[in-house]
Design an enzyme around this catalytic site. Structure first.
Site, PDB file in Angstrom:
ATOM      1  N   GLU A  63       0.850  -1.209   0.000  1.00 26.28           N
ATOM      2  CA  GLU A  63       0.000   0.000   0.000  1.00 26.28           C
ATOM      3  C   GLU A  63       0.883   1.256   0.000  1.00 26.28           C
ATOM      4  O   GLU A  63       0.550   2.256  -0.635  1.00 26.28           O
ATOM      5  CB  GLU A  63      -0.933   0.021   1.211  1.00 26.28           C
ATOM      6  CG  GLU A  63      -1.902  -1.144   1.305  1.00 26.28           C
ATOM      7  CD  GLU A  63      -2.737  -1.336   0.061  1.00 26.28           C
ATOM      8  OE1 GLU A  63      -3.007  -0.360  -0.661  1.00 26.28           O
ATOM      9  OE2 GLU A  63      -3.127  -2.489  -0.203  1.00 26.28           O
ATOM     10  N   TRP A 104       1.849   1.631  -3.475  1.00 21.20           N
ATOM     11  CA  TRP A 104       0.765   2.232  -4.273  1.00 21.20           C
ATOM     12  C   TRP A 104       0.765   3.750  -4.100  1.00 21.20           C
ATOM     13  O   TRP A 104       0.548   4.502  -5.035  1.00 21.20           O
ATOM     14  CB  TRP A 104      -0.612   1.696  -3.827  1.00 21.20           C
ATOM     15  CG  TRP A 104      -1.046   0.447  -4.524  1.00 21.20           C
ATOM     16  CD1 TRP A 104      -1.078  -0.811  -3.996  1.00 21.20           C
ATOM     17  CD2 TRP A 104      -1.534   0.319  -5.882  1.00 21.20           C
ATOM     18  NE1 TRP A 104      -1.550  -1.696  -4.936  1.00 21.20           N
ATOM     19  CE2 TRP A 104      -1.837  -1.027  -6.099  1.00 21.20           C
ATOM     20  CE3 TRP A 104      -1.727   1.223  -6.927  1.00 21.20           C
ATOM     21  CZ2 TRP A 104      -2.331  -1.509  -7.310  1.00 21.20           C
ATOM     22  CZ3 TRP A 104      -2.232   0.747  -8.138  1.00 21.20           C
ATOM     23  CH2 TRP A 104      -2.520  -0.598  -8.322  1.00 21.20           C
ATOM     24  N   TRP A 127     -20.848  10.657 -20.196  1.00 19.57           N
ATOM     25  CA  TRP A 127     -21.251  10.556 -18.789  1.00 19.57           C
ATOM     26  C   TRP A 127     -22.624  11.183 -18.613  1.00 19.57           C
ATOM     27  O   TRP A 127     -22.972  12.146 -19.304  1.00 19.57           O
ATOM     28  CB  TRP A 127     -20.241  11.286 -17.889  1.00 19.57           C
ATOM     29  CG  TRP A 127     -18.845  10.768 -17.973  1.00 19.57           C
ATOM     30  CD1 TRP A 127     -17.789  11.354 -18.597  1.00 19.57           C
ATOM     31  CD2 TRP A 127     -18.333   9.554 -17.402  1.00 19.57           C
ATOM     32  NE1 TRP A 127     -16.649  10.593 -18.448  1.00 19.57           N
ATOM     33  CE2 TRP A 127     -16.955   9.477 -17.728  1.00 19.57           C
ATOM     34  CE3 TRP A 127     -18.898   8.516 -16.658  1.00 19.57           C
ATOM     35  CZ2 TRP A 127     -16.138   8.413 -17.329  1.00 19.57           C
ATOM     36  CZ3 TRP A 127     -18.077   7.465 -16.259  1.00 19.57           C
ATOM     37  CH2 TRP A 127     -16.726   7.416 -16.589  1.00 19.57           C
ATOM     38  N   ASN A 181     -11.044   1.733   2.595  1.00 15.31           N
ATOM     39  CA  ASN A 181     -10.605   1.571   1.198  1.00 15.31           C
ATOM     40  C   ASN A 181     -11.552   0.708   0.378  1.00 15.31           C
ATOM     41  O   ASN A 181     -11.873   1.032  -0.766  1.00 15.31           O
ATOM     42  CB  ASN A 181      -9.194   0.972   1.166  1.00 15.31           C
ATOM     43  CG  ASN A 181      -8.714   0.791  -0.254  1.00 15.31           C
ATOM     44  OD1 ASN A 181      -8.629   1.745  -1.022  1.00 15.31           O
ATOM     45  ND2 ASN A 181      -8.428  -0.444  -0.640  1.00 15.31           N
ATOM     46  N   TRP A 239     -16.367  10.573 -13.282  1.00 13.71           N
ATOM     47  CA  TRP A 239     -15.486  10.351 -12.129  1.00 13.71           C
ATOM     48  C   TRP A 239     -14.995  11.661 -11.537  1.00 13.71           C
ATOM     49  O   TRP A 239     -14.687  11.744 -10.351  1.00 13.71           O
ATOM     50  CB  TRP A 239     -14.300   9.455 -12.527  1.00 13.71           C
ATOM     51  CG  TRP A 239     -13.454   9.965 -13.659  1.00 13.71           C
ATOM     52  CD1 TRP A 239     -13.649   9.743 -14.993  1.00 13.71           C
ATOM     53  CD2 TRP A 239     -12.295  10.813 -13.584  1.00 13.71           C
ATOM     54  NE1 TRP A 239     -12.688  10.381 -15.742  1.00 13.71           N
ATOM     55  CE2 TRP A 239     -11.831  11.035 -14.911  1.00 13.71           C
ATOM     56  CE3 TRP A 239     -11.591  11.389 -12.530  1.00 13.71           C
ATOM     57  CZ2 TRP A 239     -10.713  11.829 -15.193  1.00 13.71           C
ATOM     58  CZ3 TRP A 239     -10.474  12.170 -12.817  1.00 13.71           C
ATOM     59  CH2 TRP A 239     -10.051  12.384 -14.132  1.00 13.71           C
ATOM     60  N   TRP A 273      -9.877   7.038  -8.200  1.00 14.20           N
ATOM     61  CA  TRP A 273     -11.059   7.331  -9.035  1.00 14.20           C
ATOM     62  C   TRP A 273     -10.872   6.823 -10.450  1.00 14.20           C
ATOM     63  O   TRP A 273     -11.770   6.222 -11.040  1.00 14.20           O
ATOM     64  CB  TRP A 273     -11.392   8.830  -9.008  1.00 14.20           C
ATOM     65  CG  TRP A 273     -12.267   9.112  -7.828  1.00 14.20           C
ATOM     66  CD1 TRP A 273     -11.862   9.555  -6.608  1.00 14.20           C
ATOM     67  CD2 TRP A 273     -13.676   8.880  -7.735  1.00 14.20           C
ATOM     68  NE1 TRP A 273     -12.938   9.611  -5.757  1.00 14.20           N
ATOM     69  CE2 TRP A 273     -14.060   9.210  -6.421  1.00 14.20           C
ATOM     70  CE3 TRP A 273     -14.646   8.427  -8.617  1.00 14.20           C
ATOM     71  CZ2 TRP A 273     -15.387   9.098  -5.976  1.00 14.20           C
ATOM     72  CZ3 TRP A 273     -15.963   8.301  -8.187  1.00 14.20           C
ATOM     73  CH2 TRP A 273     -16.320   8.638  -6.879  1.00 14.20           C
TER      74      TRP A 273
HETATM   75  C1  LIG Z   1     -11.708   6.243  -5.043  1.00 17.15           C
HETATM   76  C2  LIG Z   1     -10.551   6.247  -4.076  1.00 17.15           C
HETATM   77  C3  LIG Z   1     -10.092   7.439  -3.550  1.00 17.15           C
HETATM   78  C4  LIG Z   1      -9.006   7.465  -2.661  1.00 17.15           C
HETATM   79  N1  LIG Z   1      -8.569   8.664  -2.175  1.00 17.15           N
HETATM   80  C5  LIG Z   1      -7.482   8.705  -1.355  1.00 17.15           C
HETATM   81  C6  LIG Z   1      -6.987   9.939  -0.867  1.00 17.15           C
HETATM   82  O1  LIG Z   1      -7.470  11.025  -1.205  1.00 17.15           O
HETATM   83  N2  LIG Z   1      -5.932   9.917   0.001  1.00 17.15           N
HETATM   84  C7  LIG Z   1      -5.341   8.735   0.376  1.00 17.15           C
HETATM   85  O2  LIG Z   1      -4.381   8.769   1.170  1.00 17.15           O
HETATM   86  N3  LIG Z   1      -5.775   7.560  -0.089  1.00 17.15           N
HETATM   87  C8  LIG Z   1      -6.832   7.499  -0.932  1.00 17.15           C
HETATM   88  N4  LIG Z   1      -7.287   6.295  -1.386  1.00 17.15           N
HETATM   89  C9  LIG Z   1      -6.546   5.066  -1.024  1.00 17.15           C
HETATM   90  C10 LIG Z   1      -7.018   4.349   0.259  1.00 17.15           C
HETATM   91  O3  LIG Z   1      -8.392   4.159   0.222  1.00 17.15           O
HETATM   92  C11 LIG Z   1      -6.636   5.087   1.540  1.00 17.15           C
HETATM   93  O4  LIG Z   1      -5.264   5.422   1.507  1.00 17.15           O
HETATM   94  C12 LIG Z   1      -6.853   4.200   2.782  1.00 17.15           C
HETATM   95  O5  LIG Z   1      -8.208   3.836   2.857  1.00 17.15           O
HETATM   96  C13 LIG Z   1      -6.434   4.955   4.021  1.00 17.15           C
HETATM   97  O6  LIG Z   1      -6.689   4.216   5.182  1.00 17.15           O
HETATM   98  P1  LIG Z   1      -5.497   3.655   6.076  1.00 17.15           P
HETATM   99  O7  LIG Z   1      -4.555   4.746   6.412  1.00 17.15           O
HETATM  100  O8  LIG Z   1      -6.089   2.899   7.197  1.00 17.15           O
HETATM  101  O9  LIG Z   1      -4.787   2.685   5.032  1.00 17.15           O
HETATM  102  P2  LIG Z   1      -3.821   1.425   5.207  1.00 17.15           P
HETATM  103  O10 LIG Z   1      -4.515   0.272   4.579  1.00 17.15           O
HETATM  104  O11 LIG Z   1      -3.327   1.263   6.573  1.00 17.15           O
HETATM  105  O12 LIG Z   1      -2.609   1.794   4.214  1.00 17.15           O
HETATM  106  C14 LIG Z   1      -1.445   2.515   4.670  1.00 17.15           C
HETATM  107  C15 LIG Z   1      -1.214   3.730   3.828  1.00 17.15           C
HETATM  108  O13 LIG Z   1      -0.932   3.374   2.484  1.00 17.15           O
HETATM  109  C16 LIG Z   1      -1.472   4.356   1.594  1.00 17.15           C
HETATM  110  N5  LIG Z   1      -2.450   3.696   0.736  1.00 17.15           N
HETATM  111  C17 LIG Z   1      -3.255   2.655   1.041  1.00 17.15           C
HETATM  112  N6  LIG Z   1      -3.972   2.279  -0.029  1.00 17.15           N
HETATM  113  C18 LIG Z   1      -3.639   3.126  -1.032  1.00 17.15           C
HETATM  114  C19 LIG Z   1      -4.041   3.250  -2.388  1.00 17.15           C
HETATM  115  N7  LIG Z   1      -4.927   2.422  -2.949  1.00 17.15           N
HETATM  116  N8  LIG Z   1      -3.511   4.248  -3.114  1.00 17.15           N
HETATM  117  C20 LIG Z   1      -2.594   5.091  -2.588  1.00 17.15           C
HETATM  118  N9  LIG Z   1      -2.173   5.016  -1.310  1.00 17.15           N
HETATM  119  C21 LIG Z   1      -2.673   4.034  -0.542  1.00 17.15           C
HETATM  120  C22 LIG Z   1      -2.143   5.416   2.459  1.00 17.15           C
HETATM  121  O14 LIG Z   1      -1.234   6.464   2.658  1.00 17.15           O
HETATM  122  C23 LIG Z   1      -2.425   4.665   3.747  1.00 17.15           C
HETATM  123  O15 LIG Z   1      -2.498   5.502   4.881  1.00 17.15           O
HETATM  124  C24 LIG Z   1      -8.374   6.252  -2.290  1.00 17.15           C
HETATM  125  C25 LIG Z   1      -8.853   5.045  -2.826  1.00 17.15           C
HETATM  126  C26 LIG Z   1      -9.920   5.039  -3.707  1.00 17.15           C
HETATM  127  C27 LIG Z   1     -10.392   3.729  -4.269  1.00 17.15           C
END
Ligand SMILES: Cc1cc2nc3c(=O)[nH]c(=O)nc-3n(C[C@H](O)[C@H](O)[C@H](O)COP(=O)(O)OP(=O)(O)OC[C@H]3O[C@@H](n4cnc5c(N)ncnc54)[C@H](O)[C@@H]3O)c2cc1C
Length: 476
Positions: A277, A280, A309, A344, A362, A385
């Protein structure tokens, strides 16, 4: 030499490259600076809760900097365009000859920083910039031909081989004799932003809080791969707001995960998945830097810009308010509206529902998320998105459309999460929560005030498939 450290989304002392280097090179002291830009923030759709979180963290940062003898000053100018003059005037007033900053990579932020660099050059002020926002700096990972990776898996392979080279944190900066400059009062109000609904019970500020979250999470990281998709479980780190505001660095996160993983990047499934993650997060910044149009409202797959759209305000509002008649979608949207954060799995479900089942652009959803999320990050939000809408790099194929009922059956089988966020469904039997016909019957029988489906699942799915098919083969 006296220097400014211009803080932006790096609101921390630990492992802060700009701060560390400034303190090592400024015999006449360092002054911290943060510039408040209310109208620019509104134009960027920054969320109320995110701005409040910045202010709360600035207060913590100011107190910690004061212990090092570094005052944190706050300046205000409405737009980014006012920042070059603000910084040059500030530097002259306080006799500073250098500005240290950590890079930001969004288009407007890059232009702003270039304008600051050129104004400073004219005024004979040195600017030093550092890569500090991601683990492996953008442009460091390329294919053998020097091109950028647009697919995560091969990017991740190279990332795995490089990330440990960047894991070392910047040492804690040394203190300095106090300057004759008082820290500013941190503003408690910003024009255009409403802080009245902020959940300070959920989002405590400060580096100590972020570190506490990280170590608590690492004690159960082993289960991350199993728990991460269950919205009712506290299976993820909840660190995203802290990473987005830079209250903790991604390197600190990686170092902690690697330490829990026997010193390896790849190993135990829980830690490896979590490290993925973090990769990512780097990947989406890497995409934004290589292909800046994605942060300028354009799809990565240009052909999808021709997609027709729907511009249905009614359906969009039902989605925003968590009133679509699809329990898992509504629960996700209500979690976002109430807390500023969404799990997520639900971000994927709700984003795909908007872009596929409702066939709404989107960009509408992206902006709404940004306006509501405490962790709003342009690269990650845009990446998520465009993934969901099948318009981006490494996007889900357009014909793979989540069925919200199958998603809730799989990830919230007992309906624990749904019933918490949609309490009106409290008496609906769990089997009916995951079955459209049974749900309709149950709602009628129990006389529950819950909306009818905003769109029939099959109709919405076929409409989306037809719209994407009409673009031709390159939309896959
Ligand atoms: C439509 C959509 C919009 C999103 N918008 C954002 C946003 O604006 N900001 C954001 O930080 N994340 C975003 N995410 C990614 C992800 O959903 C969140 O980072 C995550 O839910 C944060 O919760 P956590 O800190 O408990 O994550 P954990 O699962 O603990 O992950 C650890 C860290 O990894 C990073 N991370 C995790 N998943 C992703 C991912 N898919 N893409 C990029 N980084 C990731 C984040 O910094 C997160 O804090 C988005 C995902 C989707 C599908």
């Amino acid at each position: 030499m006296r220097s400014i450290v211009w803080f932006r989304r790096d609101l921390r002392i630990a492992d802060n490259a700009a701060l560390f280097h400034a303190t090592g090179h400024s015999g006449n002291g360092v002054i911290g600076l943060f510039v408040v830009t209310p109208r620019q923030w509104l134009e960027h759709a920054e969320a109320d809760c995110k701005v409040k979180f910045w202010l709360d963290n600035l207060a913590e940062l100011s107190a910690e900097l004061a212990k090092l003898g570094i005052p944190l000053r706050i300046e205000t100018t409405d737009w980014f365009s006012g920042i070059p003059a603000t910084i040059v005037n500030f530097a002259k007033k306080h006799e500073c000859s250098a500005v240290f900053l950590n890079r930001e990579y969004e288009v407007n932020e890059l232009r702003r920083d270039e304008a600051v660099a050129s104004a400073c050059q004219k005024a004979d002020i040195m600017v030093r910039r550092f890569h500090d926002r991601v683990i492996v700096p953008p442009r460091e990972i390329t294919t053998k031909e020097g091109k950028f990776y647009s697919v995560f898996t091969p990017y991740r392979r190279v990332w795995d081989s490089k990330a440990l080279d960047y894991i070392e944190s910047s040492p804690r900066p040394a203190g300095q004799p106090p300057l004759d400059i008082k820290p500013s009062k941190i503003p408690v109000k910003i024009p255009g932003f409403d802080f009245s609904k902020f959940r300070d019970d959920l989002w405590r500020p400060g580096e100590a809080e972020a570190r506490h979250r990280l170590s608590k999470f690492c004690s159960k990281i082993i289960n991350y791969n199993l728990a991460r998709d269950i919205p009712s479980a506290a299976g993820t780190s909840l660190l995203s707001p802290y990473l987005a505001a830079g209250v903790i660095s991604p390197r600190q996160c990686l170092a902690a995960a690697v330490a829990s993983n026997g010193g390896q990047i790849v190993g135990g499934e829980g830690a490896t998945t979590w490290i993925s993650e973090l990769a990512w997060r780097d990947f989406y910044t890497h995409v934004m830097v290589a292909c800046p149009r994605v942060s300028m409202h354009q799809p990565f797959k240009l052909k999808t810009d021709a997609l027709k759209w729907r511009t249905c305000r009614h359906d969009f509002e039902a989605w925003q308010q968590g009133q679509t008649g699809y329990p898992i979608v509504d629960a996700g949207m209500r979690q976002l509206n109430q807390t500023g954060w969404m799990h997520n799995r639900l971000r994927m479900v709700t984003a795909m529902f908007l872009t596929k089942n409702l066939l709404i652009d989107w960009r509408w959803g992206e902006r709404y998320f940004m306006r509501m999320l405490i962790d709003g990050d342009m690269a990650a939000n845009n990446g998520g998105w465009q993934w969901s809408a099948s318009t981006g790099t490494d996007a889900v194929p357009y014909f793979r459309i989540f069925n919200p009922f199958s998603q809730s059956k799989r990830f919230d089988p007992e309906g624990v999460f749904i019933k918490k966020l949609c309490p009106e469904l409290g008496s609906v039997p769990k089997s009916a929560l995951h079955d459209p016909k049974k749900l309709t019957a149950s709602i009628k029988e129990l006389g529950i005030d819950y909306p009818d489906y905003v769109v029939d699942y099959q109709t919405g799915r076929e409409r989306a498939l037809a719209a994407f098919k009409s673009l031709g083969s390159s939309s896959t």
